[in-house]
Each structure stands twice: as structure tokens, then as C-alpha cells.
Design an enzyme around this catalytic site. Sequence first.
Site, short mmCIF file in Angstrom:
data_model
loop_
_atom_site.label_atom_id
_atom_site.label_comp_id
_atom_site.label_asym_id
_atom_site.label_seq_id
_atom_site.Cartn_x
_atom_site.Cartn_y
_atom_site.Cartn_z
N TYR A 130 1.12 -1.13 -0.25
CA TYR A 130 0.19 0.10 -0.21
C TYR A 130 0.40 1.48 -0.27
CZ TYR A 130 -4.52 -2.85 0.33
OH TYR A 130 -5.64 -3.52 0.01
N LYS A 182 3.12 -14.67 3.69
CA LYS A 182 3.32 -15.56 2.47
C LYS A 182 4.64 -15.89 2.35
CE LYS A 182 1.63 -17.62 -0.96
NZ LYS A 182 0.69 -18.65 -1.07
N ASP A 216 -2.97 -18.14 2.29
CA ASP A 216 -4.41 -18.76 1.33
C ASP A 216 -4.49 -19.16 2.71
OD1 ASP A 216 -1.23 -19.34 2.13
OD2 ASP A 216 -1.45 -20.03 -0.88
N ASP A 240 -5.81 -5.77 4.67
CA ASP A 240 -7.33 -5.70 4.26
C ASP A 240 -8.53 -6.83 3.81
OD1 ASP A 240 -9.26 -3.60 3.13
OD2 ASP A 240 -7.52 -3.21 1.26
N ASP A 244 -11.89 -7.93 5.77
CA ASP A 244 -13.53 -8.10 5.32
C ASP A 244 -13.52 -9.21 5.69
OD1 ASP A 244 -13.39 -5.42 4.19
OD2 ASP A 244 -14.04 -6.27 2.21
MG MG Z 1 -10.88 -2.62 3.67
#
Ligand code: MG
Length: 347
Positions: A130, A182, A216, A240, A244
Site C-alpha cells: 500500500y 506469505k 491463503d 485489508d 473483510d
Molecule cells: Mg478494505
Amino acid sequence: MVFANIENKIPATLIPGDGIGPEIMDAVVRILDVLGAPFAWDVQQGGLAGIKSAGDPLPGALIDSIRRTQLALKGPLTTPVGGGFRSVNVRLREEFHLYANLRPVRTMIPGQRYDDIDLVLIRENLEGLYVAFEHYIEVGDDPHAVAISSGVNTRAGAKRIIRYAFEYALSHGRKKVTVVHKANVLKALTGIFLEVGREMAKEYEGRVVMDDRIVDACAMQLVMNPWQFDVIVTTNLFGDILSDQMSGLVGGLGMAPGANIGEKAAIFEAVHGSAPDIAGKGIANPLALLLATCLMLKHVDRADLAARLQTAVDQTLKVDGVRTGDIGGKASTNDFAAAIIKRLANG
Ligand code: MG
Ligand code: NAI
């Protein structure tokens, strides 16, 4: 009813936001008034509303306000996709060094797909992919033939967020911190995160257990058996996505609050966005933003008010059965706010 003394009020910036932002913010502020929350609001526009009023999605007046109050409640801000403006949320996090993004999820409506979920995700908020060091390489007549992005994770940044996670676990009576990465593929970018996690775990041995997951596998296990997790700490992009996903375990984005914490400021918000598909219809769920104010109240040492609010929320959802459409009810934003206010007034 309890009303805070004017002189005891805590200055806080209030950003109504875009899309459903103003609707849910209005509901939340009315509820906080009845609760007697100690905030003196300084209302500031940002996002599309900021572009309209000041030509910038992050107007100077908004920044100045947060610099002064060091505390904000923020509605969702729309970031136009593609060219033009950088994400306002990313800019805010950078401006105030909001390095920790705290996203708790808890079952509030029993009898759904998952019961007894009580998890906390702590997301690194400033680094990783990001930082958006991105560019295209032109090939032939295609200016976007190749897209390149570089991620940046620093040892200092990893230490800061992983320490935050261990300290959070200690101060909230939680037993385990899972470092999600990862490192099998992105050996440098996310390997450094795991390396720091393993080093730091030694300091907390006997007090907080540390383990790790590849992202994952973690996503799959969150669906199969979420109860095995407690506190999850991870890099920006993974956080992020997983936050969710985790909100989906407890009824969706309408239930998920977030806090962006830094040394110079703290900004509280819902995890969800401006939901343009339902904006203006009066049906948005104000709960995620309301739960964010519980985090905000705890942040200013008013856990008593946060607990009262949480009880009113639980009773409204479970006893009164008042819920908005996204969580299987029929209530409008205003109906839901009115039900909470009734509980607070009688409680
Ligand atoms: Mg988000
Ligand atoms: P979104 O979270 O706004 O919406 C996703 C879906 O969830 C939609 O179907 C929406 O109707 C539903 N939803 C979201 N919040 C809800 C609520 N409170 N009650 C009922 N239903 C709700 O995500 P989307 O559509 O990807 O993004 C829309 C805009 O929001 C974009 O411009 C994006 O950049 C921005 N955004 C802003 C965030 C922030 O300010 N923190 C966070 C995420 C997105």
C-alpha cells in the site's frame, strides 16, 4: 440520562463522509448524544464532499482539525478508481502515522452461520504494497503494457505493529497472536514480518502464545474453524482482505468497526466503504460506525460508556430483534437508531 459537563468535553473531529456516510453519521451522533458521550465535535468535510467544498478530498482544514484534536470519527470516503486522486484513507494514515489498524469482530446475533466469534485483526497500516510505488512500462503503442508495484516492509515497522499486537493481547486478556504472512513466496517482503514475529515471541513467552499461518491457508481456516484464532497480526494488504472476510463471519461489513491508531492521532471508522449502491435510501446499517465509537470511547478511557452502548446494541439486536436489511431485518437506519436510543433511555 447523563450529560457530560461542557468543560469536560473532548474535542474530536467529525467527518460525515460520502455515500451512506452522512446518513449513518447522523444516526450515530444522535445515539451518542443520548448516551452522553463526552465529545465536542468539529465537523469537517472530506472525500467527494471535500472536493466539492475545497477542491481536495483531504482539505487542509480537515488535516488541521485532526492535528489539533488528535481524535476523529470518520464516515467512509469515496476514492475514485484509477487516475486522479490517491486514496484519502491511505493519505490520512500516512499524514498521522496511523500504523495500527485494529479490527475486532464479535458475534452479536446468535444462530447465524457461526456462533461465538470473538476475534481481533491487527493490520499494519502504513507499509507493504500500500505504499503504492507503482508504474507502467510502455511497450509498442500500449502505454500500460506492463504494470509494476514494489512493496516495502521495514523491520522497524514490523516490530512496531507486532509489539502492538502482543501488548494488545496482554492488556485484553487474550492468549494467542497469529502472525499471517506469505513468507514461502514473498520471502523478503513478508519474510521479514515473520522473522520479527518469531524474535518478539520470545519476549512474551509464557504470557502470550505466538504461531503463524500462510495467508491463503489462514483464509481457508477462517472459514473452516475460525475459533482456533484469537489475535491475528498481518501486513497491510493481507489485513485489508482478511478483515473483510472476518466481518463476514459475524454478519458482514455492517457489523465491523475499525480503529486507526498512531502516536499523534487516532481515527475511528467503519471497515466498510461509502456503499454508493444504497446511498440516500435510508437503509444503511449504522452499526459498524456505532461500534467504532465504542472503540473511541475506550480510547478516551470511557469504557463505562462503551459498555453501556454495547449493552444497548446487544439488546436491540437480540431482544428487540430490530435489524437493518443487510443483517436480515427490515428496519431503516432511523428505526434502528430509534431502537438503540429507546434502550439507552430505559437502561
Ligand atoms: Mg478494505
Ligand atoms: P462498500 O463497503 O462501500 O460496499 C460493499 C457492499 O456492502 C455494498 O453492496 C454495500 O451496499 C454494502 N454495505 C457496505 N456498508 C454497508 C452498511 N453500513 N449497511 C448496509 N450495507 C452496506 O465497498 P465498495 O463498494 O467496494 O466501495 C465503495 C467506495 O467506498 C469506494 O469509493 C471505496 O474506495 C470506498 N471505501 C472507503 C473506505 C473508507 O473510507 N474507510 C473503506 C472501503 C471502501
